[in-house]
Write an enzyme that holds these catalytic residues in place. Structure first.
Site: not given
Length: 335
Positions: A127, A152
């Site tokens: 990501s 995350y």
């Protein structure tokens, strides 16, 4: 090829499955169909894949160690695209344990399955959030990413480190793709485009964080999928020029690679909202708010490395992509 796609009922997963099936691959799709967002959307995505004779779906959680071991032993996949994860930066502040279970335990089970199952190439979702506190633009794979600002992001950085370990110890070719703000038809309901479109159509105000002073490298789903498939077909290799005295974070003397996959054209949030308003034909009432914890004001992908490796070059403008999404949304929710 026989390919395992984890997160097959997800936004990117469904689209990747469609492209691989269309070119003749055998696809096994895996998903746990959790209720992080409306499972009906996931089921409707799967319904688009079900008619393909070369597609099989298995409902399974990647965090289930024993079941994952049995799956890899029985199926003998040639390649794996690992997209299953607990997504969402903001939700990771509320329920961090979900990210450990899915993104760390689940990824370990995938790595072990690939190792023992003789998988020839693992492509996995990282990501843009791994860049965290970095302010140098555009974000480059050659820069350090040691300052995540959300759990995350930390799990995605951990995935890259875990993948490198397996590439080094067991010669497993792994390629991580750092996705930059993917959007388009069949997208996730927790993403800004979905939230804004729904609110504007329902006549509700939209929440605009950081008082609108945000930039995102919005990347259309078709471009993302093309990059994923091109990467899957180009197996990771050791870098013969790797220098351990001056190590490059994106390279290794193991068969390991990490790439940005984005549009390389960041758009101001207010311009993005304007594109949505134009596609809908209605102005949004805006509720301006501060930057949220765990979020960053800007993302911008340097995609030169992925272009050199695979020829990847995104070609969808934000206005075209937003128009495609709004048309899909109106059709999907017409009832």
């Amino acid at each position: 090829m026989k390919v395992l796609i984890t997160g097959a009922a997800g936004f990117i997963g469904m689209h990747v499955c469609q492209v691989l099936l269309a070119r003749g691959d055998e696809v096994v799709g895996l998903d746990n169909l959790n209720d992080y967002y409306d499972p009906r959307l996931k089921e409707d995505r799967l319904a688009r894949l079900a008619p393909h004779p070369r597609f099989r779906f298995i409902k399974l959680d990647v965090a289930d160690r024993d079941a994952m071991e049995r799956l890899f032993a029985a199926e003998r996949f040639e390649r794996v695209v690992h997209l299953a994860a607990q997504a969402g930066v903001r939700y990771s502040l509320q329920n961090p344990h979900a990210y450990v279970d899915s993104n760390l335990v689940g990824f370990m089970n995938v790595l072990e399955g690939c190792r023992h199952g003789g998988v020839r190439h693992l492509v996995y979702a990282s990501s843009s959030s791994v860049y965290g506190g970095n302010t140098k633009m555009p974000f480059s794979e050659h820069d350090s990413v040691d300052h995540p600002v959300s759990i995350y992001a930390a799990t995605k950085k951990a995935n890259e480190l875990m993948a490198h370990t397996y590439s080094h110890l067991y010669g497993l070719p792994t390629t991580g793709l750092r996705f930059f703000t993917v959007y388009g038809p069949w997208g996730r309901p927790d993403m800004a485009l979905f939230l804004f479109t729904r609110a504007i159509l329902e006549g509700r105000p939209i929440d605009v964080f950081n008082h609108g002073r945000m930039m995102r490298d919005f990347t259309y789903i078709d471009d993302i999928v093309e990059g994923v498939v091109r990467t899957l077909d180009r197996v990771a290799e050791p870098d013969p020029g790797f220098d351990a005295l001056q190590p490059d974070p994106a390279r290794s003397n193991a068969p390991y690679r990490v790439f940005n996959i984005g549009n390389h054209d960041p758009v101001e949030l207010m311009a993005f909202i304007e594109a949505i308003e134009d596609a809908i034909g209605r102005k949004a009432e805006k509720n301006f708010l501060p930057l949220q914890d765990g979020d960053v004001p800007a993302t911008y992908a340097d995609t030169a490395e992925l272009n050199a490796w695979t020829g990847f070059k995104p070609g969808t403008s934000v206005r075209d992509g937003v128009g495609q999404f709004v048309a899909w949304y109106r059709d999907y929710y017409r009832s």
